[in-house]
Design a protein around this motif. Structure first.
Motif, short mmCIF file in Angstrom:
data_model
loop_
_atom_site.label_atom_id
_atom_site.label_comp_id
_atom_site.label_asym_id
_atom_site.label_seq_id
_atom_site.Cartn_x
_atom_site.Cartn_y
_atom_site.Cartn_z
N ILE A 49 0.84 -1.20 0.00
CA ILE A 49 0.00 0.00 0.00
C ILE A 49 0.88 1.25 0.00
O ILE A 49 0.60 2.22 -0.72
CB ILE A 49 -0.95 0.00 1.22
CG1 ILE A 49 -2.02 -1.09 1.03
CG2 ILE A 49 -1.61 1.36 1.40
CD1 ILE A 49 -2.94 -1.27 2.22
N GLN A 50 1.95 1.23 0.81
CA GLN A 50 2.85 2.37 0.88
C GLN A 50 3.53 2.64 -0.47
O GLN A 50 3.57 3.78 -0.95
CB GLN A 50 3.92 2.13 1.95
CG GLN A 50 4.96 3.21 2.10
CD GLN A 50 4.39 4.52 2.63
OE1 GLN A 50 3.31 4.54 3.20
NE2 GLN A 50 5.12 5.62 2.44
N LEU A 51 4.04 1.57 -1.11
CA LEU A 51 4.78 1.73 -2.37
C LEU A 51 3.86 2.00 -3.55
O LEU A 51 4.14 2.88 -4.37
CB LEU A 51 5.61 0.47 -2.64
CG LEU A 51 6.75 0.17 -1.66
CD1 LEU A 51 7.38 -1.18 -2.00
CD2 LEU A 51 7.80 1.26 -1.69
N TYR A 52 2.76 1.26 -3.62
CA TYR A 52 1.92 1.32 -4.82
C TYR A 52 0.85 2.41 -4.73
O TYR A 52 0.66 3.17 -5.68
CB TYR A 52 1.24 -0.04 -5.02
CG TYR A 52 0.43 -0.13 -6.30
CD1 TYR A 52 1.05 -0.18 -7.55
CD2 TYR A 52 -0.97 -0.15 -6.26
CE1 TYR A 52 0.31 -0.25 -8.72
CE2 TYR A 52 -1.72 -0.23 -7.42
CZ TYR A 52 -1.08 -0.28 -8.65
OH TYR A 52 -1.81 -0.35 -9.81
N SER A 71 5.35 -10.12 -12.02
CA SER A 71 4.21 -11.03 -11.83
C SER A 71 3.97 -11.34 -10.35
O SER A 71 2.83 -11.48 -9.91
CB SER A 71 4.42 -12.33 -12.62
OG SER A 71 5.58 -13.00 -12.17
N LYS A 72 5.07 -11.43 -9.58
CA LYS A 72 4.94 -11.70 -8.14
C LYS A 72 4.31 -10.49 -7.43
O LYS A 72 3.45 -10.65 -6.55
CB LYS A 72 6.30 -12.01 -7.54
CG LYS A 72 6.25 -12.46 -6.09
CD LYS A 72 5.64 -13.84 -5.93
CE LYS A 72 6.58 -14.93 -6.44
NZ LYS A 72 6.04 -16.28 -6.17
N VAL A 73 4.73 -9.28 -7.81
CA VAL A 73 4.14 -8.06 -7.23
C VAL A 73 2.65 -8.01 -7.56
O VAL A 73 1.81 -7.75 -6.70
CB VAL A 73 4.85 -6.80 -7.76
CG1 VAL A 73 4.13 -5.54 -7.29
CG2 VAL A 73 6.31 -6.78 -7.32
N TRP A 74 2.32 -8.29 -8.82
CA TRP A 74 0.92 -8.29 -9.26
C TRP A 74 0.11 -9.31 -8.47
O TRP A 74 -1.04 -9.04 -8.06
CB TRP A 74 0.83 -8.57 -10.75
CG TRP A 74 -0.56 -8.95 -11.21
CD1 TRP A 74 -0.99 -10.17 -11.59
CD2 TRP A 74 -1.70 -8.08 -11.30
NE1 TRP A 74 -2.32 -10.14 -11.93
CE2 TRP A 74 -2.78 -8.85 -11.75
CE3 TRP A 74 -1.90 -6.74 -11.04
CZ2 TRP A 74 -4.04 -8.33 -11.96
CZ3 TRP A 74 -3.17 -6.21 -11.24
CH2 TRP A 74 -4.22 -7.00 -11.70
N LYS A 75 0.67 -10.47 -8.21
CA LYS A 75 -0.02 -11.53 -7.47
C LYS A 75 -0.45 -11.05 -6.09
O LYS A 75 -1.59 -11.28 -5.65
CB LYS A 75 0.89 -12.76 -7.34
CG LYS A 75 0.31 -13.88 -6.51
CD LYS A 75 1.32 -15.01 -6.37
CE LYS A 75 0.80 -16.09 -5.41
NZ LYS A 75 1.79 -17.18 -5.24
N PHE A 76 0.46 -10.35 -5.37
CA PHE A 76 0.14 -9.89 -4.02
C PHE A 76 -0.82 -8.69 -4.03
O PHE A 76 -1.66 -8.55 -3.14
CB PHE A 76 1.41 -9.56 -3.25
CG PHE A 76 2.07 -10.77 -2.65
CD1 PHE A 76 1.71 -11.22 -1.38
CD2 PHE A 76 3.02 -11.48 -3.35
CE1 PHE A 76 2.29 -12.34 -0.82
CE2 PHE A 76 3.61 -12.61 -2.80
CZ PHE A 76 3.25 -13.05 -1.53
N ILE A 77 -0.72 -7.83 -5.04
CA ILE A 77 -1.67 -6.72 -5.18
C ILE A 77 -3.07 -7.28 -5.36
O ILE A 77 -4.04 -6.81 -4.75
CB ILE A 77 -1.28 -5.80 -6.36
CG1 ILE A 77 -0.06 -4.96 -5.98
CG2 ILE A 77 -2.44 -4.89 -6.76
CD1 ILE A 77 0.47 -4.08 -7.10
N GLY A 81 -6.38 -7.36 -2.66
CA GLY A 81 -7.50 -6.56 -3.15
C GLY A 81 -7.19 -5.08 -3.24
O GLY A 81 -8.08 -4.23 -3.13
N ILE A 82 -5.92 -4.73 -3.45
CA ILE A 82 -5.54 -3.33 -3.57
C ILE A 82 -6.00 -2.80 -4.93
O ILE A 82 -5.72 -3.41 -5.97
CB ILE A 82 -4.01 -3.17 -3.45
CG1 ILE A 82 -3.54 -3.65 -2.06
CG2 ILE A 82 -3.59 -1.73 -3.68
CD1 ILE A 82 -2.04 -3.70 -1.89
N PRO A 83 -6.74 -1.70 -4.96
CA PRO A 83 -7.25 -1.16 -6.24
C PRO A 83 -6.10 -0.90 -7.22
O PRO A 83 -5.10 -0.27 -6.87
CB PRO A 83 -7.94 0.15 -5.82
CG PRO A 83 -8.30 -0.06 -4.39
CD PRO A 83 -7.19 -0.89 -3.81
#
Length: 323
Positions: A49-52, A71-77, A81-83
């Motif tokens: 949340i802080q970075l994105y 792809s790993k970053v996208w998986k956790f986003i 459920g981060i918009p």
């Protein structure tokens, strides 16, 4: 990537910190944790949340900060459920220039890779040379927004850079495997193919300048078409098998198919050919230019220039991978 140590400790090898972690400890990145002697990736929600969301970093930049794949970053986003921020990048139509089309087809017949990405066309390049990434950007920046990221190659044990760009469907011709090259745009195609797959070798040949150009590819039929056309135009290329299927090649790769090579070794012929081939790869251009200015083909007349250029390229590659 990690190494198991005694007492269920592990050494993370995902970045240059090489953190040694006891069970329950996290690395300096904050996303890799030793759980009962095994290394797991777990990006805390607040970190993302802080970075994105707050700092508004792109997924590419977050992947560099955390030493993870996009792809790993996208998986956790997605998991938290981060918009997701949605961007519409302008993608411009291909110019329609047949010379440029032939050049692009030459690139994708070599190391450049094109594929369909949903309703778009994606082009990619993986390399350790800044000159190749510069070439990738110069070719596609007119039509989309090229980006780059790191990728770790487990076979070679080194980091590489991947250039990536999304294009609109006017570039669908890049997906074709059936195209004609033996025509008036042959040398434009050859320029792209040589930029992508070719090598310029300058060396000391018993006190004289030695110059060779080599094009490696697994497509035997394509190389034969190029060889036949060059012979019709008065050149004398050589063609032979360089690696057999199953043989171990450089950088620990095991060949999945035969590798063929097309070569030329006569300075006068090579320089004459280069006048016909509009290459754009800066390292190759620099080498050819130095040879063309040699006095009486004497090695000593260009030895220092070639040595300085090789050191420059070597240092650029090292710095390129460190970035």
């Amino acid at each position: 990537m990690y190494k198991k140590l005694k007492n269920k400790r592990v050494q993370c090898r995902s970045c240059a910190n090489f953190c040694v972690l006891a069970p329950g400890e996290r690395g300096k990145c904050g996303v890799r944790e030793n759980i009962d002697g095994k290394l797991f990736i777990n990006i805390p929600k607040q970190v993302l949340i802080q970075l994105y969301t707050h700092k508004k970093l792109s997924m590419e930049k977050i992947s560099k900060v955390l030493h993870l794949s996009i792809s790993k970053v996208w998986k956790f986003i997605h998991k938290y459920g981060i918009p997701v921020r949605r961007f519409k990048y302008e993608k411009r139509d291909f110019s329609g220039d047949p010379s440029e089309k032939a050049y692009l087809l030459g690139l994708v017949a070599g190391d450049f890779y094109a594929y369909r990405h949903y309703r778009q066309i994606a082009a990619e390049l993986t390399t350790t040379h800044p000159a190749m990434i510069d070439l990738f950007y110069s070719v596609f920046k007119r039509y989309g927004i090229p980006v780059q990221r790191f990728k770790y190659n487990k076979i070679t044990g080194r980091y590489e850079k991947v250039g990536h760009v999304l294009l609109n469907n006017s570039f669908e011709f890049l997906l074709s495997k059936d195209f004609e090259i033996d025509n008036e745009y042959f040398y434009d195609f050859l320029a792209g193919f040589f930029n992508s797959e070719g090598c310029v070798h300058v060396y000391n040949n018993h006190g004289y300048v030695g110059l060779s150009i080599l094009i490696y590819n697994s497509n035997k039929r394509l190389l034969k078409i190029i060889k036949n056309r060059l012979e019709r135009d008065g050149f004398h290329p050589k063609f032979y098998k360089f690696f057999k299927k199953g043989e171990k090649a450089t950088n620990n790769y095991k060949r999945g198919c035969d590798l063929w090579v097309l070569t030329m070794h006569t300075i006068e012929e090579i320089l004459r050919l280069m006048k016909k081939v509009p290459i754009k790869h800066q390292e190759k251009i620099d080498k050819i230019k130095i040879v063309s200015l040699a006095h009486g083909n004497k090695w000593k007349s260009i030895a220092k220039q070639i040595y300085d250029l090789k050191i420059k390229i070597k240092n650029e590659v090292k710095e390129f991978i460190k970035q």
